[in-house]
Design an enzyme around this catalytic site. Structure first.
Site, short mmCIF file in Angstrom:
data_model
loop_
_atom_site.label_atom_id
_atom_site.label_comp_id
_atom_site.label_asym_id
_atom_site.label_seq_id
_atom_site.Cartn_x
_atom_site.Cartn_y
_atom_site.Cartn_z
CB SER A 136 -7.86 -9.92 -16.52
OG SER A 136 -7.40 -8.66 -16.97
CG HIS A 183 -11.89 -9.07 -14.83
ND1 HIS A 183 -12.68 -8.81 -13.73
CD2 HIS A 183 -10.85 -8.21 -14.75
CE1 HIS A 183 -12.15 -7.85 -13.01
NE2 HIS A 183 -11.03 -7.45 -13.61
CG ASP A 188 -8.89 -5.28 -15.71
OD1 ASP A 188 -9.48 -5.15 -14.62
OD2 ASP A 188 -8.24 -6.29 -16.02
CG MET A 198 -7.34 0.47 -16.09
SD MET A 198 -5.62 -0.02 -15.87
CE MET A 198 -5.82 -1.77 -15.54
CG HIS A 246 -11.97 -4.07 -12.04
ND1 HIS A 246 -10.72 -4.63 -11.82
CD2 HIS A 246 -12.12 -3.14 -11.06
CE1 HIS A 246 -10.16 -4.07 -10.77
NE2 HIS A 246 -10.98 -3.15 -10.29
CG MET A 282 -9.45 -0.33 -11.73
SD MET A 282 -8.17 -1.42 -12.33
CE MET A 282 -9.05 -2.20 -13.68
CG MET A 320 -8.20 -4.16 -6.54
SD MET A 320 -8.27 -5.00 -8.14
CE MET A 320 -6.56 -5.00 -8.66
CG ASP A 355 -8.38 -8.19 -10.69
OD1 ASP A 355 -7.46 -8.70 -11.34
OD2 ASP A 355 -9.06 -7.22 -11.09
C1 DX5 Z 1 -5.15 -4.84 -12.55
C2 DX5 Z 1 -6.37 -5.47 -13.16
C3 DX5 Z 1 -6.28 -6.94 -13.27
C4 DX5 Z 1 -5.11 -7.44 -14.08
C5 DX5 Z 1 -4.72 -8.79 -13.56
O1 DX5 Z 1 -5.44 -3.54 -12.20
O2 DX5 Z 1 -7.52 -5.19 -12.39
O3 DX5 Z 1 -7.50 -7.52 -13.72
O4 DX5 Z 1 -5.39 -7.53 -15.44
O5 DX5 Z 1 -3.59 -9.23 -14.25
P1 DX5 Z 1 -2.63 -10.35 -13.69
O6 DX5 Z 1 -3.47 -11.59 -13.52
O7 DX5 Z 1 -1.59 -10.48 -14.73
O8 DX5 Z 1 -2.11 -9.86 -12.36
ZN ZN Z 2 -9.47 -6.23 -12.87
#
Ligand code: DX5
Ligand code: ZN
Length: 216
Positions: free
Chosen positions: A14, A39, A41, A43, A72, A74, A144, A177
């Site tokens: 990620s 990956h 993320d 947001m 991903h 969010m 999650m 994740d």
């Molecule tokens: C959190 C993200 C994850 C995050 C994971 O909302 O979806 O992908 O980056 O990070 P670690 O592996 O540090 O928990």
């Molecule tokens: Zn993620």
């Protein structure tokens, strides 16, 4: 009943935990280290409190790697942006069930029409059963294992029964994740996950190849 042949466990770093000032280098480093997907993320500051990146950055990431880009989302109202992620070069797009509980079927249909792998994610408090009606039109389910929003949180063990439940019914990819490291990744894979998403456990380590191998 026959047991399934053990799947290869895929590792998806990620980039949330990467150094964004050197993002291209960071991505090349994990690609050279043998990871399987990148990956991303996304947001929006509404669905989760944090703000990160969008399709513009995905387009630049697409220039530096041939690995599948696993986006991903969010974000609220994810359907509005699916085509933008496709244009940016995404391979799979995962929307959150909680962001579109009433139009998830439409979102999945749109993803399919765009030629994207169709993913859906559930937060820790959402039961896996909500996905039962959609299993036949999903390529990927992301469970999650922390509350979405931030990297570096602790793995929530209580989410594992959802992975086992889904693996009994679903033959596509099941990702986990949040808080994934060699130890929690092993437990998630034993429960049926075949994609381990990890931020801190990879980008927080100097030797990325070793960190990726420890998860594989
Ligand atoms: C959190 C993200 C994850 C995050 C994971 O909302 O979806 O992908 O980056 O990070 P670690 O592996 O540090 O928990
Ligand atoms: Zn993620």
């Amino acid at each position: 009943m026959t047991t399934d042949v053990k799947r290869k466990t895929l590792v998806a770093p990620s980039i949330l935990s990467a150094d964004f000032g050197r993002l291209a280098e960071e991505i090349r480093d994990v690609e050279a280290g043998g990871c399987d997907w990148i990956h991303v993320d996304v947001m929006d500051g509404h669905f989760v409190p944090n703000l990160t990146i969008g399709p513009v950055v995905v387009r630049w990431i697409r220039q530096v790697t041939r690995l599948p880009l696993d986006c991903h989302l969010m974000i609220e109202n994810p359907r509005k942006y699916l085509a933008d992620f496709k244009r940016g070069g995404a391979d799979s797009v995962t929307v959150h069930y909680e962001a579109c509980p009433h139009d998830l079927a439409e979102a999945l249909e749109e993803l399919g029409k765009l030629g994207l792998k169709r993913g859906v994610s559930v937060k820790p408090g959402t039961p896996a059963e909500v996905l039962d009606p959609y299993l036949d039109r999903l390529d990927l389910i992301l469970v999650m294992t922390v509350e979405p929003g931030f990297g570096g949180q602790s793995f929530m063990e209580e989410t594992l029964p959802k992975v086992s439940y889904l693996r009994r019914k679903f033959r596509g990819h099941i990702s986990v994740d949040g808080g994934i490291n060699a130890e929690t990744g092993r437990r998630a894979a034993a429960a049926g996950a075949d994609v381990l998403v990890a931020g801190t456990a990879i980008f927080g380590e100097k030797d990325r190849r070793r960190a990726i191998q420890a998860l594989s």
